[in-house]
Enzyme design. Structure first.
Site, PDB file in Angstrom:
ATOM      1  NE  ARG A  13      -4.699   8.732  18.292  1.00 55.89           N
ATOM      2  CZ  ARG A  13      -3.862   7.964  17.622  1.00 55.89           C
ATOM      3  NH1 ARG A  13      -3.523   6.814  18.102  1.00 55.89           N
ATOM      4  NH2 ARG A  13      -3.342   8.362  16.478  1.00 55.89           N
ATOM      5  CE  LYS A  60      -0.130   3.197   6.273  1.00 54.09           C
ATOM      6  NZ  LYS A  60      -1.521   3.606   6.253  1.00 54.09           N
ATOM      7  CG  LEU A  89     -16.091   7.296  10.294  1.00 53.73           C
ATOM      8  CD1 LEU A  89     -16.879   7.518  11.572  1.00 53.73           C
ATOM      9  CD2 LEU A  89     -16.488   8.306   9.227  1.00 53.73           C
ATOM     10  N   GLY A  90     -11.302   7.340   8.982  1.00 50.17           N
ATOM     11  CA  GLY A  90      -9.892   7.391   9.338  1.00 50.17           C
ATOM     12  C   GLY A  90      -9.407   8.803   9.066  1.00 50.17           C
ATOM     13  CG  ASN A 131      -1.856   1.116   1.323  1.00 53.97           C
ATOM     14  OD1 ASN A 131      -1.829   2.020   0.466  1.00 53.97           O
ATOM     15  ND2 ASN A 131      -2.708   1.116   2.327  1.00 53.97           N
ATOM     16  NE  ARG A 164      -8.201  13.513   2.115  1.00 57.59           N
ATOM     17  CZ  ARG A 164      -8.294  12.197   1.878  1.00 57.59           C
ATOM     18  NH1 ARG A 164      -9.206  11.739   1.043  1.00 57.59           N
ATOM     19  NH2 ARG A 164      -7.488  11.352   2.467  1.00 57.59           N
ATOM     20  CD  GLU A 181      -8.556  -0.016   3.701  1.00 59.43           C
ATOM     21  OE1 GLU A 181      -7.849  -0.049   4.733  1.00 59.43           O
ATOM     22  OE2 GLU A 181      -9.009   1.039   3.231  1.00 59.43           O
ATOM     23  CG  HIS A 210     -12.301   4.911   2.056  1.00 58.85           C
ATOM     24  ND1 HIS A 210     -12.872   6.045   2.604  1.00 58.85           N
ATOM     25  CD2 HIS A 210     -10.976   5.010   2.298  1.00 58.85           C
ATOM     26  CE1 HIS A 210     -11.918   6.790   3.145  1.00 58.85           C
ATOM     27  NE2 HIS A 210     -10.769   6.198   2.960  1.00 58.85           N
ATOM     28  NE  ARG A 213      -6.279   1.724  -0.286  1.00 56.18           N
ATOM     29  CZ  ARG A 213      -6.581   2.392   0.812  1.00 56.18           C
ATOM     30  NH1 ARG A 213      -5.819   2.289   1.880  1.00 56.18           N
ATOM     31  NH2 ARG A 213      -7.642   3.156   0.839  1.00 56.18           N
TER      32      ARG A 213
HETATM   33  P1  ADP Z   1      -5.738   6.291   7.703  1.00 54.98           P
HETATM   34  O1  ADP Z   1      -6.932   6.819   6.965  1.00 54.98           O
HETATM   35  O2  ADP Z   1      -4.511   7.132   7.524  1.00 54.98           O
HETATM   36  O3  ADP Z   1      -5.515   4.808   7.522  1.00 54.98           O
HETATM   37  P2  ADP Z   1      -6.590   5.536  10.361  1.00 54.98           P
HETATM   38  O4  ADP Z   1      -7.659   4.617   9.878  1.00 54.98           O
HETATM   39  O5  ADP Z   1      -5.410   4.959  11.048  1.00 54.98           O
HETATM   40  O6  ADP Z   1      -6.100   6.522   9.236  1.00 54.98           O
HETATM   41  O7  ADP Z   1      -7.301   6.581  11.354  1.00 54.98           O
HETATM   42  C1  ADP Z   1      -6.615   7.639  11.915  1.00 54.98           C
HETATM   43  C2  ADP Z   1      -7.574   8.380  12.838  1.00 54.98           C
HETATM   44  O8  ADP Z   1      -8.022   7.482  13.854  1.00 54.98           O
HETATM   45  C3  ADP Z   1      -6.940   9.571  13.530  1.00 54.98           C
HETATM   46  O9  ADP Z   1      -7.837  10.673  13.531  1.00 54.98           O
HETATM   47  C4  ADP Z   1      -6.785   9.061  14.939  1.00 54.98           C
HETATM   48  O10 ADP Z   1      -6.843  10.092  15.895  1.00 54.98           O
HETATM   49  C5  ADP Z   1      -8.001   8.185  15.078  1.00 54.98           C
HETATM   50  N1  ADP Z   1      -7.859   7.306  16.237  1.00 54.98           N
HETATM   51  C6  ADP Z   1      -6.964   6.307  16.415  1.00 54.98           C
HETATM   52  N2  ADP Z   1      -7.096   5.791  17.661  1.00 54.98           N
HETATM   53  C7  ADP Z   1      -8.072   6.507  18.281  1.00 54.98           C
HETATM   54  C8  ADP Z   1      -8.671   6.463  19.587  1.00 54.98           C
HETATM   55  N3  ADP Z   1      -8.283   5.582  20.497  1.00 54.98           N
HETATM   56  N4  ADP Z   1      -9.672   7.344  19.853  1.00 54.98           N
HETATM   57  C9  ADP Z   1     -10.076   8.233  18.938  1.00 54.98           C
HETATM   58  N5  ADP Z   1      -9.559   8.315  17.702  1.00 54.98           N
HETATM   59  C10 ADP Z   1      -8.567   7.469  17.374  1.00 54.98           C
END
Ligand code: ADP
Length: 404
Positions: free
Chosen positions: A284, A18, A208-209, A11, A240, A381, A180, A92
């Site tokens: 976080r 990754k 939601l990432g 990825n 974004r 994924e 996604h 990916r």
């Molecule tokens: P990506 O889209 O880069 O793969 P991720 O799926 O790893 O991202 O998601 C990253 C998001 O998840 C960040 O906003 C991070 O703060 C949030 N996150 C990770 N662990 C926690 C947690 N314990 N509580 C709240 N949000 C979290």
């Protein structure tokens, strides 16, 4: 273990690669890791085994490019795979345009077609393709499989893909693609295993990432998604902005004299949770912050998720299940509780204890009385890509095979 075959998954982004390695045929994960800070100096590498033990770690004073990183990974695989042979590599790839509706074996001809799609995803596609080219040069016989974030959505009804633009424009490929898709495909495959009653269900999933989107699915098929022509549409994300009146873009350029590149940076890198809060793009950090704008950024995300949920439920003519995934969806019990509170009108009843419990795989977090089942499904994924690569390899066993 010796001489077992395996599949590698790549990825690749603009500054990182990754990877994971999965044993055949069950795809149990052997290794996972990351090369970070490509092109930026102090490139770093880390790999962990299935138990989370670090099995490789390195830092370079200079920076590596995609080619050098792939050469390093091949060397690492050869010395650490303990007799395992990499039989195929799955990649990916963010965009497959209208043509690629499923995984595809990557060769020069396919790469040439994908290169023509770069204007559709200029920030991501070149970086996805760079390791493919590097591997073709470094290990020419190794089968490579492309898995597209758009492919799952090609099955959407035409209406869900259309912009209200004249055909002369839409015929140029200017339409909604959705992204996604590998995450949603994994959720669609996993849910019926969790509860067979959900096999034909009307489901809205929220990935939601750092990037965030939602997808309406019927019987495991994509029916609509919040991301559109690009991955900047829909929900507010880490940096974004999500859906924006297109008139704002014209105003910023015409009235405020902003350059196109500056508008792009604003929309992709300086908006969303970071832009609204002025604090961080990291959920976080926002949840731990007492700054009023941090709370505002979270509230706006929750509000937009609720609005999109209503719209996607309408596209399905109802809702049987709501699924949370991605770093925020999997880990933020607070955000899930707020989304479910606002979705009570749809028949969502959250189980507060289930929502607060630590996650160890897919979990139902709604009350038995809830008309809509609420699930958390950890994103995977990589496994989806490994499955595609394995299955495509099995379907064309006559293809080139080579050890790495
Ligand atoms: P990506 O889209 O880069 O793969 P991720 O799926 O790893 O991202 O998601 C990253 C998001 O998840 C960040 O906003 C991070 O703060 C949030 N996150 C990770 N662990 C926690 C947690 N314990 N509580 C709240 N949000 C979290």
């Amino acid at each position: 273990m010796a001489n077992q075959d395996c599949i590698a998954v790549i990825n690749a982004g603009s500054s990182s690669i990754k990877f994971s390695v999965h044993a055949l045929p069950d795809l149990a994960r052997l290794f996972t890791g990351k090369i970070d800070q490509l092109y930026r100096g102090n490139t770093s590498f880390i790999a962990r085994d299935a138990g989370g033990q670090t099995v490789g770690e390195q830092t370079w004073a200079a920076s590596l490019d995609h080619h050098a990183a792939m050469a390093f990974l091949i060397e690492f695989a050869e010395s650490h795979l303990d007799g395992h042979r990499v039989r195929a590599v799955g990649h990916r790839i963010v965009h497959g345009g209208v043509d690629f509706s499923g995984p595809v074996r990557l060769d020069d001809a396919v790469l040439a077609r994908l290169a023509r799609l770069i204007p559709l995803a200029p920030l991501h596609l070149p970086h996805n393709l760079a390791p493919v080219r590097a591997l073709m040069a470094l290990s020419p016989g190794l089968p490579q499989v492309g898995c597209f974030d758009t492919a799952f959505h090609t099955a959407q009804p035409a209406l869900a893909q259309a912009f209200a633009l004249p055909p002369a424009i839409t015929d140029l490929g200017i339409r909604r693609y959705g992204f996604h898709g590998l995450s949603y495909e994994y959720i669609a495959a996993t849910l019926p295993q969790c509860d067979p009653a959900l096999a034909g269900a009307r489901v809205v999933a929220a990935h939601l990432g750092n990037g965030a989107s939602m997808c309406a699915m019927l019987g495991g098929r994509s029916m609509a998604s919040t991301m559109g022509f690009t991955a900047v549409d829909g929900l507010p994300m880490g940096t974004r902005c999500g859906a924006l009146d297109p008139g704002v873009v014209i105003y910023l350029i015409d009235e405020m004299g902003m350059a196109v590149g500056d508008v792009q940076r604003l929309m992709y890198n300086e908006s969303g949770l970071l832009g609204v809060s002025g604090v961080s793009s990291d959920m976080r950090v926002l949840e731990a912050s007492s700054a009023p704008r941090a709370q505002l950024a979270i509230d706006l995300m929750v509000y937009r998720i609720g609005r999109e949920l209503g719209s996607l439920a309408a596209s399905l003519q109802g809702l049987d299940a709501l699924v949370f995934s991605g770093g925020i969806g999997e880990n933020s019990a607070r955000l899930r509780a707020a989304v479910c509170r606002d979705a009570a009108w749809l028949g969502v009843e959250l189980d507060p204890a289930g929502n607060a419990a630590p996650l160890a795989g897919p979990a139902c977090i709604s009350l038995p009385s809830s008309r809509v089942a609420v699930w958390v499904v950890p994103a995977n994924e990589e496994l989806m890509i490994a499955r595609h690569a394995r299955d495509l390899l099995a379907a064309s066993p006559g293809g080139n095979r080579a050890d790495v």
